[in-house]
Design a protein around this motif. Sequence first.
Motif, PDB file in Angstrom:
ATOM      1  N   VAL A  18       0.748  -1.257   0.160  1.00 25.86           N
ATOM      2  CA  VAL A  18       0.016   0.042   0.052  1.00 25.86           C
ATOM      3  C   VAL A  18       0.790   1.181   0.061  1.00 25.86           C
ATOM      4  CG1 VAL A  18      -1.867  -1.091   1.274  1.00 25.86           C
ATOM      5  CG2 VAL A  18      -0.040  -0.095   2.385  1.00 25.86           C
ATOM      6  N   LEU A  21       1.174   3.264  -3.247  1.00 25.98           N
ATOM      7  CA  LEU A  21       0.249   4.198  -3.811  1.00 25.98           C
ATOM      8  C   LEU A  21       0.435   5.695  -3.784  1.00 25.98           C
ATOM      9  CD1 LEU A  21      -2.915   2.069  -2.097  1.00 25.98           C
ATOM     10  CD2 LEU A  21      -2.392   2.357  -4.776  1.00 25.98           C
ATOM     11  N   TYR A  25      -3.065   6.825  -2.002  1.00 21.95           N
ATOM     12  CA  TYR A  25      -3.534   5.849  -0.973  1.00 21.95           C
ATOM     13  C   TYR A  25      -4.743   6.366  -0.184  1.00 21.95           C
ATOM     14  CZ  TYR A  25      -3.258   4.180   3.764  1.00 21.95           C
ATOM     15  OH  TYR A  25      -3.609   3.691   5.247  1.00 21.95           O
ATOM     16  N   TRP A  28      -7.765   5.493  -2.086  1.00 22.85           N
ATOM     17  CA  TRP A  28      -7.952   4.076  -2.072  1.00 22.85           C
ATOM     18  C   TRP A  28      -8.533   3.439  -0.875  1.00 22.85           C
ATOM     19  CZ3 TRP A  28      -5.335  -0.183   0.593  1.00 22.85           C
ATOM     20  CH2 TRP A  28      -5.523  -1.248   0.094  1.00 22.85           C
ATOM     21  N   LYS A 111       1.179  10.309   2.464  1.00 20.74           N
ATOM     22  CA  LYS A 111       1.413   9.989   1.227  1.00 20.74           C
ATOM     23  C   LYS A 111       2.750   9.328   0.731  1.00 20.74           C
ATOM     24  CE  LYS A 111       2.876  14.731   0.058  1.00 20.74           C
ATOM     25  NZ  LYS A 111       2.395  15.864  -0.734  1.00 20.74           N
ATOM     26  N   ASN A 116       2.400   5.854   4.448  1.00 23.37           N
ATOM     27  CA  ASN A 116       1.236   5.213   4.191  1.00 23.37           C
ATOM     28  C   ASN A 116       1.144   3.720   4.837  1.00 23.37           C
ATOM     29  OD1 ASN A 116       0.293   7.072   2.488  1.00 23.37           O
ATOM     30  ND2 ASN A 116       1.126   6.321   0.636  1.00 23.37           N
ATOM     31  N   TYR A 120      -1.846   2.414   7.007  1.00 19.86           N
ATOM     32  CA  TYR A 120      -2.532   1.354   6.844  1.00 19.86           C
ATOM     33  C   TYR A 120      -2.716   0.359   7.882  1.00 19.86           C
ATOM     34  CZ  TYR A 120      -4.507  -2.828   4.445  1.00 19.86           C
ATOM     35  OH  TYR A 120      -5.309  -3.953   4.107  1.00 19.86           O
TER      36      TYR A 120
END
Length: 237
Positions: A18, A21, A25, A28, A111, A116, A120
């Motif tokens: 992830v 991304l 992100y 998403w 970012k 990220n 997550y």
Amino acid sequence: MVAERFTVDLDKPLVFQVGHLGEEYQEWIHQPIVCVEGPRFFQSDFWEFLTRTVWWAIPTIWLPVVCYVLSISASRGLTFPQIGLIVAFGVLTWTLLEYTLHRFLFHIETKSYWANTAHYLLHGCHHKHPQDGLRLVFPPTATAILLVPLWKLLHLLATPATAPAMLGGILFGYVMYDITHYYLHHGQPKEPTFKHLKKYHLNHHFRIQNKGYGITSSLWDRVFGTLPGTKAAEKKR
């Protein structure tokens, strides 16, 4: 030349994907996949095990600790009414912590790759897979680690008799939070209060992610102006 967008492969462990991304992100994670069976996080079975927790482990592990620290305050001379008042204040303190962490830490915008990835693990996975039944409560290992600095802080701010009761109140508030959070996602409440809380929380997941940060109560959303508006009010506006 135009760089290709990174695509997450949901059939492979997600945690170290992830981060790639980048700025996409945030978009998403707010496109939820509603599935009771969650994705795999790590290739390692050991680390994967640490990310999964059954809901009933929370009261089983932490309520005895609550009773123990309250007994310490009682042994140091506090009466039961005094302990009750301190516990109530501890629970109120937890609700503010719950709101503050959810708003300013769990919903921080990231970012970069490692930001990220960390986000997550902390909260982004919950918004991407909101019905993942084994990742709805906080892993006990992480809670135990965080309790150490909290215990030391309370001993700096309170007396030796009141600090354990305060910890008990905050910890009890946390247990109620995690159980409530699980129930709001997987229960079918009939009682009006919990029906409202379920609607309130799912609204945060599926309609307005930047409002409605309270889980056990909307108190601090009202105080700090993050109470989500109703659909009727939005249409009128």
